[in-house]
Design an enzyme around this catalytic site. Sequence first.
Site, PDB file in Angstrom:
ATOM      1  N   MET A  15       2.571  -4.796  -6.817  1.00  0.00           N
ATOM      2  CA  MET A  15       1.607  -3.722  -7.054  1.00  0.00           C
ATOM      3  C   MET A  15       2.067  -2.464  -6.331  1.00  0.00           C
ATOM      4  SD  MET A  15      -2.204  -5.068  -6.954  1.00  0.00           S
ATOM      5  CE  MET A  15      -2.968  -5.825  -8.352  1.00  0.00           C
ATOM      6  N   ASP A  86       1.985  -3.199 -20.930  1.00  0.00           N
ATOM      7  CA  ASP A  86       1.810  -3.040 -19.479  1.00  0.00           C
ATOM      8  C   ASP A  86       1.048  -4.252 -18.935  1.00  0.00           C
ATOM      9  OD1 ASP A  86       2.093  -1.884 -17.002  1.00  0.00           O
ATOM     10  OD2 ASP A  86       0.443  -0.463 -17.229  1.00  0.00           O
ATOM     11  N   GLU A  87       1.273  -4.560 -17.685  1.00  0.00           N
ATOM     12  CA  GLU A  87       0.574  -5.667 -17.002  1.00  0.00           C
ATOM     13  C   GLU A  87       0.718  -6.966 -17.790  1.00  0.00           C
ATOM     14  OE1 GLU A  87      -0.761  -5.120 -14.015  1.00  0.00           O
ATOM     15  OE2 GLU A  87      -2.102  -3.393 -14.016  1.00  0.00           O
ATOM     16  N   GLN A  89       1.456  -9.829 -17.013  1.00  0.00           N
ATOM     17  CA  GLN A  89       0.928 -11.061 -16.396  1.00  0.00           C
ATOM     18  C   GLN A  89      -0.500 -11.350 -16.857  1.00  0.00           C
ATOM     19  OE1 GLN A  89       1.473  -8.248 -14.666  1.00  0.00           O
ATOM     20  NE2 GLN A  89      -0.497  -7.720 -13.763  1.00  0.00           N
ATOM     21  N   CYS A 188       6.186  -6.131   2.682  1.00  0.00           N
ATOM     22  CA  CYS A 188       7.516  -6.737   2.754  1.00  0.00           C
ATOM     23  C   CYS A 188       7.353  -8.210   3.135  1.00  0.00           C
ATOM     24  CB  CYS A 188       8.381  -5.999   3.769  1.00  0.00           C
ATOM     25  SG  CYS A 188       7.882  -6.326   5.464  1.00  0.00           S
TER      26      CYS A 188
HETATM   27  P1  ADP Z   1       2.199  -0.166 -10.431  1.00  0.00           P
HETATM   28  O1  ADP Z   1       1.985  -0.037 -11.901  1.00  0.00           O
HETATM   29  O2  ADP Z   1       3.500  -0.838 -10.070  1.00  0.00           O
HETATM   30  O3  ADP Z   1       1.052  -0.817  -9.719  1.00  0.00           O
HETATM   31  P2  ADP Z   1       1.897   2.718 -10.465  1.00  0.00           P
HETATM   32  O4  ADP Z   1       2.945   3.176 -11.422  1.00  0.00           O
HETATM   33  O5  ADP Z   1       0.498   2.670 -10.964  1.00  0.00           O
HETATM   34  O6  ADP Z   1       2.331   1.303  -9.830  1.00  0.00           O
HETATM   35  O7  ADP Z   1       1.884   3.675  -9.166  1.00  0.00           O
HETATM   36  C1  ADP Z   1       3.019   3.986  -8.408  1.00  0.00           C
HETATM   37  C2  ADP Z   1       2.657   5.127  -7.467  1.00  0.00           C
HETATM   38  O8  ADP Z   1       1.740   4.669  -6.482  1.00  0.00           O
HETATM   39  C3  ADP Z   1       3.782   5.700  -6.667  1.00  0.00           C
HETATM   40  O9  ADP Z   1       4.537   6.642  -7.373  1.00  0.00           O
HETATM   41  C4  ADP Z   1       3.028   6.374  -5.522  1.00  0.00           C
HETATM   42  O10 ADP Z   1       2.632   7.670  -5.907  1.00  0.00           O
HETATM   43  C5  ADP Z   1       1.767   5.543  -5.384  1.00  0.00           C
HETATM   44  N1  ADP Z   1       1.688   4.708  -4.173  1.00  0.00           N
HETATM   45  C6  ADP Z   1       0.591   4.559  -3.390  1.00  0.00           C
HETATM   46  N2  ADP Z   1       0.819   3.702  -2.393  1.00  0.00           N
HETATM   47  C7  ADP Z   1       2.099   3.255  -2.523  1.00  0.00           C
HETATM   48  C8  ADP Z   1       2.934   2.341  -1.779  1.00  0.00           C
HETATM   49  N3  ADP Z   1       2.486   1.686  -0.706  1.00  0.00           N
HETATM   50  N4  ADP Z   1       4.201   2.155  -2.218  1.00  0.00           N
HETATM   51  C9  ADP Z   1       4.658   2.807  -3.299  1.00  0.00           C
HETATM   52  N5  ADP Z   1       3.920   3.677  -4.027  1.00  0.00           N
HETATM   53  C10 ADP Z   1       2.660   3.906  -3.657  1.00  0.00           C
HETATM   54 MG    MG Z   2       0.540  -0.744 -13.225  1.00  0.00          MG
HETATM   55 ZN    ZN Z   3       6.402  -4.746   6.323  1.00  0.00          ZN
END
Ligand code: ADP
Ligand code: MG
Ligand code: ZN
Length: 196
Positions: A15, A86-87, A89, A188
């Site tokens: 995520m 998207d998503e 899973q 991590c």
């Molecule tokens: P996912 O679909 O993988 O959940 P999104 O594409 O919705 O991710 O969002 C990615 C964005 O989230 C990053 O570009 C950044 O702006 C924001 N973000 C907030 N917290 C974090 C974090 N801990 N690590 C990376 N990105 C983060």
């Molecule tokens: Mg997403």
């Molecule tokens: Zn860590």
Amino acid sequence: MFVLKGTLEVVIGPMYSGKTEELIRRVMRRKIARQNGIIFRVSSDTRNAEELVVSRAGTHLEAKIVSGARDAQMYLDDKLDYVAFDEIQFFESDLVDVVKKFIDAGTDVIVAGLNLDFRSEPFDNVMKIAAMADEIALLKAVCVVCGKDATLTQRLIMKDGEWVPASTKDPIFKVEGSDVKVRYEPRCKDCWKVGE
Ligand code: ADP
Ligand code: MG
Ligand code: ZN
């Protein structure tokens, strides 16, 4: 007639790693190239009822909300240039077959999804689709505890007024926002913890 098979691009990660952002970026490039396609999102993802995919960075694109992969399969005969999911899973195991069908019909497929669930177990669907990929992007988030690269998703539950790691015995799916007592954060390996 000889039909060129479609390609399969897979975007995985924990995520917050930017999967939706990356899916949107890839679809945007195809739109610039005047390709026709559809982004599909499954309706069990209750975070956002609008016909959109939205990244946490704020970017968004139009998407079709479907109840499952079979609904997407209805567009097979449209000979679209691409379809995106998207998503993944959140889709059932029939998505694997539907992805294959699109590829065989010459439609490119782009998918994004979680690599691992909150217990750090792989999602069957995601791994089966990743195994067929022409290209896999493994995205990393930032560990909210220490700032290192995060490849895992931590589920936290509210217990006695405190956020604590969830138990591995809990159900796999809990959509963020649908239950105030659950939240997720990227971590991590060193900071990722499993509860009782
Ligand atoms: P996912 O679909 O993988 O959940 P999104 O594409 O919705 O991710 O969002 C990615 C964005 O989230 C990053 O570009 C950044 O702006 C924001 N973000 C907030 N917290 C974090 C974090 N801990 N690590 C990376 N990105 C983060
Ligand atoms: Mg997403
Ligand atoms: Zn860590």
